[in-house]
Design a protein around this motif. Structure first.
Motif, PDB file in Angstrom:
ATOM      1  N   ARG A  16       0.859  -1.184   0.000  1.00  0.00           N
ATOM      2  CA  ARG A  16       0.000   0.000   0.000  1.00  0.00           C
ATOM      3  C   ARG A  16       0.893   1.231   0.000  1.00  0.00           C
ATOM      4  N   ARG A  17       0.982   1.888  -1.182  1.00  0.00           N
ATOM      5  CA  ARG A  17       1.840   3.067  -1.313  1.00  0.00           C
ATOM      6  C   ARG A  17       1.267   4.275  -0.609  1.00  0.00           C
ATOM      7  N   GLY A  18       0.030   4.554  -0.870  1.00  0.00           N
ATOM      8  CA  GLY A  18      -0.599   5.728  -0.294  1.00  0.00           C
ATOM      9  C   GLY A  18      -2.100   5.575  -0.336  1.00  0.00           C
ATOM     10  N   GLU A  19      -2.793   6.530   0.225  1.00  0.00           N
ATOM     11  CA  GLU A  19      -4.249   6.444   0.293  1.00  0.00           C
ATOM     12  C   GLU A  19      -4.907   6.488  -1.079  1.00  0.00           C
ATOM     13  N   ASP A  20      -4.320   7.214  -2.023  1.00  0.00           N
ATOM     14  CA  ASP A  20      -4.931   7.368  -3.343  1.00  0.00           C
ATOM     15  C   ASP A  20      -4.522   6.283  -4.330  1.00  0.00           C
ATOM     16  N   ASP A  21      -3.516   5.481  -3.997  1.00  0.00           N
ATOM     17  CA  ASP A  21      -3.040   4.437  -4.899  1.00  0.00           C
ATOM     18  C   ASP A  21      -3.695   3.102  -4.552  1.00  0.00           C
ATOM     19  N   PRO A  22      -4.050   2.315  -5.566  1.00  0.00           N
ATOM     20  CA  PRO A  22      -4.642   1.000  -5.279  1.00  0.00           C
ATOM     21  C   PRO A  22      -3.598   0.057  -4.686  1.00  0.00           C
TER      22      PRO A  22
END
Length: 63
Positions: A16-22
Motif C-alpha cells: 500500500r503506497r498511499g491512500e490514493d493508490d490502489p
C-alpha cells in the motif's frame, strides 16, 4: 506491517503506497535492514519498499 526476516522470503504481501493508490500484491524476494524487496504483480524485477507499507496475505486453509 511486515517485520523483515529471512523467514519472510517467499511470503505473499499487499503493498500500500498511499491512500490514493490502489493496493498491489507481490512476493517478498529479499530482505535488508531497512527495506524489503518485493516482486509486484507479474513484473520480472523486485522493488525496494518500506516494511510499514506491507501487510502479509493470510493463507486460507481448507476445511
Amino acid at each position: 506491517m511486515v517485520v523483515p526476516s529471512e523467514s519472510t522470503i517467499g511470503r505473499a504481501v499487499v503493498y500500500r503506497r498511499g491512500e490514493d493508490d490502489p493496493p498491489m500484491t507481490g512476493i517478498i524476494t529479499t530482505v535488508a535492514p531497512r527495506r524489503v524487496f518485493v516482486r509486484l504483480g507479474s513484473k520480472p524485477y523486485s522493488v525496494a519498499v518500506s516494511p510499514v507499507e506491507l501487510d502479509f496475505i493470510e493463507l486460507q486453509t481448507r476445511s
